[in-house]
Design an enzyme around this catalytic site. Structure first.
Site, PDB file in Angstrom:
ATOM      1  N   CYS A  37       0.831  -1.204   0.000  1.00 20.58           N
ATOM      2  CA  CYS A  37       0.000   0.000   0.000  1.00 20.58           C
ATOM      3  C   CYS A  37       0.872   1.264   0.000  1.00 20.58           C
ATOM      4  CB  CYS A  37      -0.949  -0.068   1.197  1.00 20.58           C
ATOM      5  SG  CYS A  37      -2.382   1.002   1.116  1.00 20.58           S
ATOM      6  N   THR A  38       0.623   2.178   0.915  1.00 16.36           N
ATOM      7  CA  THR A  38       1.349   3.449   0.945  1.00 16.36           C
ATOM      8  C   THR A  38       2.766   3.315   1.484  1.00 16.36           C
ATOM      9  OG1 THR A  38       0.325   3.989   3.067  1.00 16.36           O
ATOM     10  CG2 THR A  38      -0.729   4.870   1.066  1.00 16.36           C
TER      11      THR A  38
END
Length: 185
Positions: free
Chosen positions: A95-96
């Site tokens: 993800c991030t």
């Protein structure tokens, strides 16, 4: 046997950690500091190692979550990521976590995937963002779009570390066979 560390920080996305951890059940947790860490939705995780006392890592997993926004401004964290990641056989973001890879220099000049809501932001920082793949490998750096893609990457990595047959057995054991009820909506 490979040593796998999962970076933990306040505000980390629980499933970005727990999904790959479920796949890497033999992994050691790699942490920002020894002690309890409060995740994004309140789950608390007790860490085994700190930045200063962890074993050498074959695999470094960098999850995402709201805490990434502070992490990209933390020179000590970014320096640690750069140093440890440079020695690891594999560097994986979920993800991030790709924002941390980019900010630390580990993702610079590499194709990266991240959560759809952060693709433009990562591109604005100068990263080459892959928008149409759940995960992408560029050399020894592997990045994924979001929580379930992090499980996909962990299974792929088990196949690289051991064998595809072992990865299939792991997938079967955890009964990972995604079939979202609203996939066509």
């Amino acid at each position: 046997m490979s040593t796998i560390g999962i970076l933990l920080f306040d505000g980390v996305e629980e499933l970005d950690v727990v999904g790959p951890w479920e796949v890497f059940t033999a992994s050691s947790a790699l942490l920002e500091r020894a002690g309890a860490v409060r995740c994004r939705k309140g789950m608390r995780v007790l860490t085994d190692f700190s930045f200063t006392d962890h074993p050498p890592l074959d695999v470094l997993v960098v999850p995402g979550g709201d805490g990434v926004l502070l992490g990209v401004q933390d020179p000590a964290l970014l320096r640690w990521l750069a140093e440890v990641g440079a020695r690891a056989r594999w560097v994986v973001s979920v993800c991030t976590g790709a924002l941390l890879l980019h900010a630390s220099g580990l993702g610079k000049g590499r194709r990266l995937a991240t959560h759809w809501a952060f693709e433009d932001r990562l591109a604005e920082l100068g990263a080459e963002v892959v928008r149409d793949a759940r995960w992408v490998r560029d050399g020894n750096v592997v990045s994924s779009q979001g929580v379930s893609a992090g499980i996909d990457v962990a299974l792929w990595l088990v196949g690289q570390l051991h064998s595809p047959a072992h990865a299939r057995a792991t997938q079967r054991y955890i009964q990972y066979d995604p079939a979202p009820p609203y996939a066509d909506g």
